[in-house]
Write an enzyme that holds these catalytic residues in place. Structure first.
Site, short mmCIF file in Angstrom:
data_model
loop_
_atom_site.label_atom_id
_atom_site.label_comp_id
_atom_site.label_asym_id
_atom_site.label_seq_id
_atom_site.Cartn_x
_atom_site.Cartn_y
_atom_site.Cartn_z
N THR A 16 52.61 8.09 23.82
CA THR A 16 52.82 6.82 23.11
C THR A 16 54.23 6.67 22.56
O THR A 16 54.77 5.57 22.56
CB THR A 16 51.82 6.75 21.94
OG1 THR A 16 50.50 6.75 22.49
CG2 THR A 16 52.01 5.49 21.11
N ASP A 60 50.73 10.57 30.83
CA ASP A 60 49.85 10.41 29.68
C ASP A 60 49.27 11.81 29.47
O ASP A 60 48.85 12.46 30.42
CB ASP A 60 48.73 9.42 30.01
CG ASP A 60 47.85 9.15 28.81
OD1 ASP A 60 47.91 8.03 28.28
OD2 ASP A 60 47.09 10.06 28.40
N SER A 62 46.62 12.96 28.55
CA SER A 62 45.25 13.23 28.99
C SER A 62 45.23 13.70 30.46
O SER A 62 44.20 14.15 30.94
CB SER A 62 44.35 12.01 28.78
OG SER A 62 44.91 10.89 29.41
N ASP A 93 47.19 13.21 22.57
CA ASP A 93 45.81 13.54 22.96
C ASP A 93 45.59 15.03 23.27
O ASP A 93 44.58 15.59 22.89
CB ASP A 93 45.39 12.70 24.17
CG ASP A 93 45.22 11.23 23.81
OD1 ASP A 93 45.17 10.93 22.60
OD2 ASP A 93 45.15 10.38 24.73
N THR A 280 33.60 28.60 16.35
CA THR A 280 32.71 27.67 15.65
C THR A 280 33.05 26.23 16.00
O THR A 280 34.21 25.88 16.22
CB THR A 280 32.78 27.85 14.13
OG1 THR A 280 31.93 26.87 13.51
CG2 THR A 280 34.20 27.67 13.57
N CYS A 282 32.49 24.01 13.83
CA CYS A 282 32.90 23.42 12.55
C CYS A 282 34.40 23.14 12.62
O CYS A 282 35.13 23.81 13.34
CB CYS A 282 32.68 24.42 11.40
SG CYS A 282 30.97 24.69 11.00
N1 ASP Z 1 47.26 8.71 25.52
C1 ASP Z 1 48.44 9.09 24.82
C2 ASP Z 1 48.79 10.49 25.24
O1 ASP Z 1 48.26 11.42 24.73
C3 ASP Z 1 48.22 8.99 23.35
C4 ASP Z 1 49.38 9.40 22.49
O2 ASP Z 1 50.46 9.70 22.91
O3 ASP Z 1 49.19 9.41 21.29
O4 ASP Z 1 49.59 10.65 26.14
#
Ligand code: ASP
Length: 347
Positions: A16, A60, A62, A93, A280, A282
């Site tokens: 982002t 990205d 992810s 992420d 865990t 938690c």
């Molecule tokens: N989807 C973005 C990423 O992790 C979200 C971010 O940068 O906060 O690349």
């Protein structure tokens, strides 16, 4: 005009922080990294020599894979002697996973590698990106009175906290303080001043050269328990072809059901040489397998403690160890030691 004596390399991987909003679709799309510097003219006022490189293509986070971790390690290793510190701009992420992985992959690290990113793109009015970026650069460039790096660790700097990277988790998709270090104190509090907590920072006591590692083995899985989990789900997870390691997310202080079928599945996996690490689910605290009989039973069948490790760090450590072809017993042994401060146990 004086020539800057401190140099920082910014590595932009994506996320982002370097995004802009497409005026037609409203979707966030990546833009060229040079734009980032245009958006933060303040950087020039820091008085450091700042260079930038970026992933091609940027991603990205992810979509992060171990190959990107290796690419990042390569970029840092290739530039290690040329810079005093490194700032890695990364999507939030999976930042905690990457920071964990890289902390193992950069053996003998003696310079700051500071990860940051943002919740709002840097070009937006209310962005948290500018502050995060500027603070990360300041920390990456900071030296003590003897000229040694102030924080020679892989860290995440976000909002008002500097955290050891392999102790972090992302906890908010919305708020600016998106990361926590649940089981380890902050390395610095960021306010009007940056107040370091020297006692908590790891300083290398020898001058060994950086030893970068590039191999990670992804034959691992995270199995999160829940009341009512079926035998089939457990069986399938533990019988993934090629599987070498499991991060078992248990309840509370490391507890799991004592059903015969459940223990039989785990025992069978351990007997097949699969390393099962108990962490865990938690959001803070440590596994103590001796505390309840439900945890004790796991220990009895060869499940090992992940102590107060985050899932991210336990997973990255398993990938690192299997990536170096360690045997079952070597991995079990290594999981009960702290390599780079990822768990609260003596070395
Ligand atoms: N989807 C973005 C990423 O992790 C979200 C971010 O940068 O906060 O690349």
């Amino acid at each position: 005009m004086t020539t800057p004596t401190t140099s920082v390399l910014i590595i932009y991987t994506g996320g982002t922080i370097g995004m802009t909003q497409n005026p037609e679709t409203g979707a966030l799309e990546p833009f060229d990294f040079s734009h980032l510097l245009d958006n933060v003219p303040e950087l020039r006022r820091l008085g450091f020599s700042i260079s930038t490189i970026q992933f091609d293509p940027i991603i990205d986070s992810s979509e992060t894979e171990p190959t990107q971790w290796a690419k990042l390690v390569r970029m840092i290793a290739d530039n290690y002697d040329k810079y005093d510190g490194f700032v890695v701009l990364h999507g939030t992420d999976t930042m905690a996973y990457t920071a964990s992985a890289v902390s193992f992959m950069l053996e003998n690290l003696g310079k700051p590698v500071i990860f940051t990113g943002s919740q709002l793109p840097i070009g937006m009015l209310r962005t948290d990106g500018k502050e995060n970026l500027i603070t990360a650069i300041e920390i990456a460039a900071d030296k003590d009175e003897n000229g040694h790096p102030r924080v020679p660790e892989v860290c995440i700097c976000f909002e008002n906290a500097l955290m050891r990277g392999n102790r972090t988790s992302k906890v908010s998709s919305q708020f600016f303080n998106a990361f926590v270090s649940p089981n380890y104190p902050l390395l610095a509090h960021v306010g009007i001043n940056i107040n370091y907590d020297d006692v908590e920072i790891h300083y290398p006591n020898d001058n060994k050269p950086l030893k970068p590692h590039f191999n990670m083995d992804n034959n691992v899985v995270v199995l999160k328990l829940f009341p009512g989990i079926s035998r089939q789900a457990v069986h399938q997870a533990l019988n993934i072809p090629g599987l070498k390691g499991v991060v078992l997310e248990t309840f509370g202080s490391g507890n799991a059901p004592k059903y015969d079928w459940f223990l039989a599945e785990l025992r069978d996996a351990v007997n097949r040489g699969i390393v099962i690490v108990n962490v865990t689910q938690c959001s803070s605290g440590s596994v103590q397998m001796g505390l309840y009989s439900t945890g004790n039973t796991l220990q009895g069948i060869g499940v090992i403690s992940g102590y107060d490790s985050t899932t991210e760090a336990a997973l990255a450590k398993l990938m690192f160890l299997f990536g170096h072809n360690k045997s079952y017993s070597e991995v079990v042994e290594a999981m009960s030691q702290s390599f780079v401060g990822e768990v609260s146990i003596k070395k």
